[in-house]
Design an enzyme around this catalytic site. Structure first.
Site, mmCIF file in Angstrom:
data_model
loop_
_atom_site.group_PDB
_atom_site.id
_atom_site.type_symbol
_atom_site.label_atom_id
_atom_site.label_comp_id
_atom_site.label_asym_id
_atom_site.label_seq_id
_atom_site.Cartn_x
_atom_site.Cartn_y
_atom_site.Cartn_z
ATOM 1 N N LYS A 35 -30.542 -20.964 -22.907
ATOM 2 C CA LYS A 35 -31.447 -21.825 -22.709
ATOM 3 C C LYS A 35 -31.272 -22.647 -21.365
ATOM 4 C CE LYS A 35 -31.074 -22.724 -27.555
ATOM 5 N NZ LYS A 35 -30.187 -23.579 -28.618
ATOM 6 N N GLY A 36 -30.131 -22.355 -20.664
ATOM 7 C CA GLY A 36 -29.650 -23.023 -19.752
ATOM 8 C C GLY A 36 -30.646 -23.130 -18.616
ATOM 9 N N GLU A 94 -30.923 -17.934 -13.262
ATOM 10 C CA GLU A 94 -29.483 -18.114 -14.229
ATOM 11 C C GLU A 94 -29.005 -19.812 -13.809
ATOM 12 O OE1 GLU A 94 -28.083 -18.315 -16.830
ATOM 13 O OE2 GLU A 94 -26.595 -16.902 -17.121
ATOM 14 N N ASP A 95 -28.665 -20.344 -14.762
ATOM 15 C CA ASP A 95 -27.984 -21.729 -14.536
ATOM 16 C C ASP A 95 -26.677 -21.521 -13.809
ATOM 17 O OD1 ASP A 95 -26.737 -20.683 -16.623
ATOM 18 O OD2 ASP A 95 -26.828 -22.485 -18.009
ATOM 19 N N ASP A 98 -20.456 -17.662 -13.352
ATOM 20 C CA ASP A 98 -19.166 -18.051 -13.616
ATOM 21 C C ASP A 98 -18.142 -16.805 -13.408
ATOM 22 O OD1 ASP A 98 -16.810 -19.831 -14.327
ATOM 23 O OD2 ASP A 98 -17.471 -19.540 -16.219
ATOM 24 N N LYS A 126 -19.635 -20.482 -9.361
ATOM 25 C CA LYS A 126 -18.343 -20.975 -9.252
ATOM 26 C C LYS A 126 -17.374 -19.438 -8.859
ATOM 27 C CE LYS A 126 -18.060 -23.668 -13.496
ATOM 28 N NZ LYS A 126 -17.584 -23.402 -14.928
ATOM 29 N N PHE A 147 -16.121 -27.927 -15.661
ATOM 30 C CA PHE A 147 -17.059 -27.533 -16.468
ATOM 31 C C PHE A 147 -18.291 -28.580 -16.514
ATOM 32 C CE2 PHE A 147 -19.514 -27.687 -20.495
ATOM 33 C CZ PHE A 147 -19.323 -25.977 -20.844
ATOM 34 N N VAL A 148 -19.651 -28.034 -16.148
ATOM 35 C CA VAL A 148 -20.632 -29.017 -15.770
ATOM 36 C C VAL A 148 -21.627 -28.930 -16.804
ATOM 37 C CG1 VAL A 148 -20.020 -29.076 -13.187
ATOM 38 C CG2 VAL A 148 -21.816 -27.203 -14.129
ATOM 39 N N ASP A 154 -25.523 -27.137 -20.984
ATOM 40 C CA ASP A 154 -25.305 -27.991 -22.157
ATOM 41 C C ASP A 154 -23.715 -28.016 -22.374
ATOM 42 O OD1 ASP A 154 -24.865 -25.211 -23.032
ATOM 43 O OD2 ASP A 154 -24.440 -25.960 -25.003
ATOM 44 N N ARG A 160 -28.467 -31.215 -21.942
ATOM 45 C CA ARG A 160 -29.248 -30.489 -21.164
ATOM 46 C C ARG A 160 -30.410 -31.238 -20.450
ATOM 47 N NH1 ARG A 160 -28.314 -24.969 -22.354
ATOM 48 N NH2 ARG A 160 -27.821 -24.463 -24.526
HETATM 49 P P1 5GP Z 1 -20.413 -16.001 -17.041
HETATM 50 O O1 5GP Z 1 -20.877 -14.767 -18.031
HETATM 51 O O2 5GP Z 1 -20.707 -15.850 -15.720
HETATM 52 O O3 5GP Z 1 -19.110 -16.184 -17.105
HETATM 53 O O4 5GP Z 1 -21.139 -17.195 -17.558
HETATM 54 C C1 5GP Z 1 -22.229 -17.542 -17.383
HETATM 55 C C2 5GP Z 1 -22.426 -18.619 -18.664
HETATM 56 O O5 5GP Z 1 -21.501 -19.369 -19.016
HETATM 57 C C3 5GP Z 1 -23.583 -19.501 -18.384
HETATM 58 O O6 5GP Z 1 -24.657 -19.218 -18.624
HETATM 59 C C4 5GP Z 1 -23.340 -20.816 -19.265
HETATM 60 O O7 5GP Z 1 -23.950 -20.696 -20.387
HETATM 61 C C5 5GP Z 1 -21.892 -20.594 -19.184
HETATM 62 N N1 5GP Z 1 -21.154 -21.488 -18.219
HETATM 63 C C6 5GP Z 1 -20.230 -21.126 -17.473
HETATM 64 N N2 5GP Z 1 -19.711 -22.234 -16.931
HETATM 65 C C7 5GP Z 1 -20.221 -23.092 -17.373
HETATM 66 C C8 5GP Z 1 -20.147 -24.779 -17.185
HETATM 67 O O8 5GP Z 1 -19.432 -25.046 -16.234
HETATM 68 N N3 5GP Z 1 -20.972 -25.653 -17.836
HETATM 69 C C9 5GP Z 1 -21.878 -24.935 -18.806
HETATM 70 N N4 5GP Z 1 -22.593 -25.879 -19.601
HETATM 71 N N5 5GP Z 1 -22.026 -23.648 -19.169
HETATM 72 C C10 5GP Z 1 -20.951 -22.823 -18.307
#
Ligand code: 5GP
Length: 171
Positions: A35-36, A94-95, A98, A126, A147-148, A154, A160
């Site tokens: 949902k982000g 995407e939000d 990571d 990141k 962590f944001v 969220d 959110r």
């Molecule tokens: P990845 O698969 O790239 O590790 O992570 C992507 C997902 O992890 C994002 O869509 C989000 O849901 C979650 N995520 C990663 N870092 C953060 C963060 O700092 N804050 C939040 N709220 N979600 C994060």
């Protein structure tokens, strides 16, 4: 607070202008990751001067969702796109990028549709956390390993709707 609503609006407008220029004269499908990315998609798409449609895709992590203290697990699909993406210009929205697990999985899934073009727009990146070699074409902000929350992001489904992006303490 890490990034203010004014900084976000300024960058989102710049990204919209970049997309408008890169896809000039063409149409685009914005595919938001639920949902982000909902708020980012809504603001970004309104800064793009192209014929556009929306779609949404849902993912969940196996095991625990990422939180200030947790690592992401494997990714699984909870909602597929509603339409074929064949021969279309797709921008996956995407939000936050990571570890890269989520977008690597979704990129594979969407490329199987044989789109005309495929790009990724992420509000936040990141890079220090990356486990998969994936990059976004449009990045709002590179941020440190914090962590944001806010602007769609969220913590346990809360925050959110914060207009600014804020850091959650890890302990
Ligand atoms: P990845 O698969 O790239 O590790 O992570 C992507 C997902 O992890 C994002 O869509 C989000 O849901 C979650 N995520 C990663 N870092 C953060 C963060 O700092 N804050 C939040 N709220 N979600 C994060």
């Amino acid at each position: 607070m890490l990034i203010s609503r004014e900084q976000i609006a300024y960058r989102v407008a710049a990204l919209g202008a970049d997309i408008t220029r890169d896809l000039a004269g063409q149409s685009v499908i914005f595919v938001g990751v639920l949902k982000g990315a909902a708020i980012f998609l809504s603001d970004l798409s309104r800064q793009v001067r192209l014929e556009a449609t929306f779609d949404f895709i849902g993912v969940a992590s196996y095991g625990n969702r990422p939180s200030p203290a947790q690592e992401p697990g494997e990714v699984r699909l909870t909602k597929d796109v509603d339409q074929s993406m064949r021969d279309k210009n797709i921008i996956l929205v995407e939000d936050i990028l990571d570890t890269g697990l989520t977008l690597t999985y979704l990129k594979g899934l969407l490329l199987a549709h044989q789109p005309k073009s495929f790009r990724i727009a992420t509000l936040l990146d990141k890079p220090s956390r990356r486990k998969k070699p994936i990059q976004a074409d449009y990045v709002g902000f590179h941020i440190p390993d914090e962590f944001v929350v806010g602007y769609g992001l969220d913590y346990a489904e809360r925050y959110r709707n914060l207009p600014d992006i804020c850091v959650v303490p890890r302990e």
